[in-house]
Write a protein that holds these residues in place. Structure first.
Motif, PDB file in Angstrom:
ATOM      1  N   ASP A   6      28.478 -27.610 -34.659  1.00  0.00           N
ATOM      2  CA  ASP A   6      29.533 -27.616 -36.032  1.00  0.00           C
ATOM      3  C   ASP A   6      30.813 -28.409 -35.585  1.00  0.00           C
ATOM      4  O   ASP A   6      31.277 -27.986 -34.695  1.00  0.00           O
ATOM      5  N   THR A   7      31.065 -29.501 -36.345  1.00  0.00           N
ATOM      6  CA  THR A   7      32.435 -30.049 -36.331  1.00  0.00           C
ATOM      7  C   THR A   7      32.823 -30.408 -37.644  1.00  0.00           C
ATOM      8  O   THR A   7      33.632 -31.344 -37.844  1.00  0.00           O
ATOM      9  N   SER A   8      32.776 -29.487 -38.419  1.00  0.00           N
ATOM     10  CA  SER A   8      33.288 -29.450 -39.870  1.00  0.00           C
ATOM     11  C   SER A   8      34.633 -29.391 -40.020  1.00  0.00           C
ATOM     12  O   SER A   8      35.384 -29.489 -41.079  1.00  0.00           O
ATOM     13  N   SER A   9      35.171 -28.926 -38.913  1.00  0.00           N
ATOM     14  CA  SER A   9      36.809 -28.245 -38.901  1.00  0.00           C
ATOM     15  C   SER A   9      37.463 -28.785 -37.741  1.00  0.00           C
ATOM     16  O   SER A   9      36.784 -29.464 -36.705  1.00  0.00           O
ATOM     17  N   ASP A  10      38.671 -28.397 -37.269  1.00  0.00           N
ATOM     18  CA  ASP A  10      39.190 -28.650 -35.760  1.00  0.00           C
ATOM     19  C   ASP A  10      38.221 -27.938 -34.913  1.00  0.00           C
ATOM     20  O   ASP A  10      38.267 -28.411 -33.726  1.00  0.00           O
ATOM     21  N   THR A  11      37.343 -27.110 -35.014  1.00  0.00           N
ATOM     22  CA  THR A  11      36.605 -26.128 -34.187  1.00  0.00           C
ATOM     23  C   THR A  11      35.443 -27.212 -34.021  1.00  0.00           C
ATOM     24  O   THR A  11      34.846 -27.719 -34.929  1.00  0.00           O
ATOM     25  N   MET A  12      35.184 -27.484 -32.707  1.00  0.00           N
ATOM     26  CA  MET A  12      33.782 -27.964 -32.244  1.00  0.00           C
ATOM     27  C   MET A  12      33.201 -26.811 -31.500  1.00  0.00           C
ATOM     28  O   MET A  12      33.670 -26.375 -30.511  1.00  0.00           O
ATOM     29  N   THR A  13      31.876 -26.609 -31.896  1.00  0.00           N
ATOM     30  CA  THR A  13      31.077 -25.561 -31.330  1.00  0.00           C
ATOM     31  C   THR A  13      29.712 -25.931 -31.424  1.00  0.00           C
ATOM     32  O   THR A  13      29.154 -26.458 -32.321  1.00  0.00           O
ATOM     33  N   ILE A  14      29.065 -25.756 -30.080  1.00  0.00           N
ATOM     34  CA  ILE A  14      27.514 -26.136 -29.909  1.00  0.00           C
ATOM     35  C   ILE A  14      26.880 -24.782 -29.158  1.00  0.00           C
ATOM     36  O   ILE A  14      27.541 -24.086 -28.346  1.00  0.00           O
ATOM     37  N   ALA A  15      25.595 -24.779 -29.205  1.00  0.00           N
ATOM     38  CA  ALA A  15      25.038 -23.562 -28.641  1.00  0.00           C
ATOM     39  C   ALA A  15      23.583 -24.144 -28.400  1.00  0.00           C
ATOM     40  O   ALA A  15      23.031 -24.867 -29.443  1.00  0.00           O
ATOM     41  N   LEU A  16      22.807 -23.352 -27.572  1.00  0.00           N
ATOM     42  CA  LEU A  16      21.333 -23.571 -27.198  1.00  0.00           C
ATOM     43  C   LEU A  16      20.902 -22.009 -27.427  1.00  0.00           C
ATOM     44  O   LEU A  16      21.492 -20.985 -26.863  1.00  0.00           O
ATOM     45  N   PHE A  17      19.622 -21.857 -28.364  1.00  0.00           N
ATOM     46  CA  PHE A  17      18.988 -20.842 -28.515  1.00  0.00           C
ATOM     47  C   PHE A  17      17.545 -21.158 -28.285  1.00  0.00           C
ATOM     48  O   PHE A  17      16.928 -21.812 -28.861  1.00  0.00           O
ATOM     49  N   HIS A  18      17.010 -19.795 -27.646  1.00  0.00           N
ATOM     50  CA  HIS A  18      15.680 -19.959 -27.170  1.00  0.00           C
ATOM     51  C   HIS A  18      15.057 -18.359 -27.406  1.00  0.00           C
ATOM     52  O   HIS A  18      15.776 -17.686 -26.638  1.00  0.00           O
ATOM     53  N   GLU A  19      14.141 -18.194 -28.212  1.00  0.00           N
ATOM     54  CA  GLU A  19      13.353 -16.972 -28.269  1.00  0.00           C
ATOM     55  C   GLU A  19      14.408 -15.759 -28.428  1.00  0.00           C
ATOM     56  O   GLU A  19      14.168 -14.865 -27.502  1.00  0.00           O
ATOM     57  N   GLY A  20      15.319 -15.745 -29.222  1.00  0.00           N
ATOM     58  CA  GLY A  20      16.268 -14.646 -29.543  1.00  0.00           C
ATOM     59  C   GLY A  20      17.338 -14.681 -28.754  1.00  0.00           C
ATOM     60  O   GLY A  20      18.229 -13.622 -28.705  1.00  0.00           O
ATOM     61  N   VAL A  21      17.432 -15.532 -27.775  1.00  0.00           N
ATOM     62  CA  VAL A  21      18.590 -15.680 -26.775  1.00  0.00           C
ATOM     63  C   VAL A  21      19.287 -16.616 -26.767  1.00  0.00           C
ATOM     64  O   VAL A  21      18.765 -17.919 -27.081  1.00  0.00           O
ATOM     65  N   VAL A  22      20.766 -16.677 -27.086  1.00  0.00           N
ATOM     66  CA  VAL A  22      21.844 -17.641 -26.961  1.00  0.00           C
ATOM     67  C   VAL A  22      21.937 -18.047 -25.521  1.00  0.00           C
ATOM     68  O   VAL A  22      22.411 -17.080 -24.703  1.00  0.00           O
ATOM     69  N   LEU A  23      21.391 -19.133 -24.971  1.00  0.00           N
ATOM     70  CA  LEU A  23      21.262 -19.451 -23.729  1.00  0.00           C
ATOM     71  C   LEU A  23      22.736 -19.922 -23.366  1.00  0.00           C
ATOM     72  O   LEU A  23      23.185 -19.803 -22.195  1.00  0.00           O
ATOM     73  N   GLY A  24      23.687 -20.640 -24.292  1.00  0.00           N
ATOM     74  CA  GLY A  24      24.696 -21.022 -23.955  1.00  0.00           C
ATOM     75  C   GLY A  24      25.349 -21.274 -25.072  1.00  0.00           C
ATOM     76  O   GLY A  24      25.047 -21.931 -26.167  1.00  0.00           O
ATOM     77  N   GLU A  25      26.762 -21.450 -25.024  1.00  0.00           N
ATOM     78  CA  GLU A  25      28.007 -21.671 -26.314  1.00  0.00           C
ATOM     79  C   GLU A  25      29.001 -22.567 -25.726  1.00  0.00           C
ATOM     80  O   GLU A  25      29.589 -21.964 -24.549  1.00  0.00           O
ATOM     81  N   TYR A  26      29.501 -23.458 -26.339  1.00  0.00           N
ATOM     82  CA  TYR A  26      30.792 -24.078 -25.914  1.00  0.00           C
ATOM     83  C   TYR A  26      31.601 -24.168 -27.203  1.00  0.00           C
ATOM     84  O   TYR A  26      30.989 -24.871 -28.179  1.00  0.00           O
ATOM     85  N   THR A  27      32.776 -23.565 -27.239  1.00  0.00           N
ATOM     86  CA  THR A  27      33.603 -23.641 -28.362  1.00  0.00           C
ATOM     87  C   THR A  27      35.069 -23.995 -28.190  1.00  0.00           C
ATOM     88  O   THR A  27      35.588 -23.450 -27.213  1.00  0.00           O
TER      89      THR A  27
END
Length: 232
Positions: A6-27
């Motif tokens: 998501d880069t729709s605002s000043d916030t830039m956030t990315i995440a990886l998700f697999h089989e119900g688990v958020v593996l990582g997130e960067y915001t």
């Protein structure tokens, strides 16, 4: 495996998700150019999580509304990655992502972004009876702030407002609704890609070729160009 951004605002956030688990997130929540940071951040997150491009099964992206430039950056990267990998792309409303931060609030949640000149991008949401899903009860729109608030004037219930709001917007909301207006805590005023990927898990998505952002309003330059064409 789902990659979301998501880069729709000043916030830039990315995440990886697999089989119900958020593996990582960067915001990050900074006024910096997403175009020079997004691809680097994605590459770093995938490396840290041990994920290869061929592992991805779906790309999720905030489709708007929001910053025209920010939206185009995120959508372009998402479409390019989805097209190259031949996997579906899922678009989720930027306002719906904000509203998810109010999942456990008992009343109406207004997700909004400043659209300038007294206008906002806004949608009204409310959690379902199980408080496991936010439902859109007033369609996302580009609207004058005063018009958005009008239907709430006679209500006696508290209303939660979520978004990175200007002082002027907060003052107008408070003056109109008084103590019934509740503003989200600072740490819940921006979207999180971990929410985006969890929502995207249940959506089929579409071909990258067909995907377009949802601006809700034309850019000022585009509006002026169309107006000039009509007057010719």
């Amino acid at each position: 495996m789902i990659l979301g951004m998501d880069t729709s605002s000043d916030t830039m956030t990315i995440a990886l998700f697999h089989e119900g688990v958020v593996l990582g997130e960067y915001t990050t929540n900074l006024k910096k150019n997403h175009s020079v940071r997004l691809l680097k951040a994605i590459a770093l997150l995938m490396e840290e999580c041990g994920v290869k491009p061929t592992d991805l099964e779906k790309i999720a992206v905030a489709k708007g509304p929001g910053s025209y430039t920010g939206l185009r950056i995120g959508v372009t990267v998402a479409k390019t990655m989805a097209w190259d990998a031949k996997i579906p792309i899922v678009g989720v409303s930027s306002l719906a992502l904000l509203a998810e931060n109010g999942l456990y609030f008992s009343g109406k949640v207004v997700a909004l972004m400043d659209a300038r000149r007294g206008n906002v991008y806004a949608g009204v949401y409310q959690a379902n009876s199980n408080h496991d899903k936010m439902e859109n009860i007033v369609t996302d729109s580009h609207i004058a702030l005063t018009d958005l608030l009008e239907p709430f004037k006679e209500s006696k219930e508290a209303i939660l407002f979520i978004g990175t709001l200007t002082e002027q917007i907060c003052d107008t909301v408070s003056e109109t609704l008084g103590e019934r207006a509740i503003f989200a805590r600072a740490d819940t005023t921006y979207s999180q890609a971990s929410t985006l990927v969890k929502l995207a898990e249940k959506l089929d998505g579409e071909l990258a070729d067909n995907f377009v952002p949802d601006y809700l309003k034309l850019a000022e330059a585009e509006s002026k160009w169309l107006e000039s064409r009509r007057s010719e």
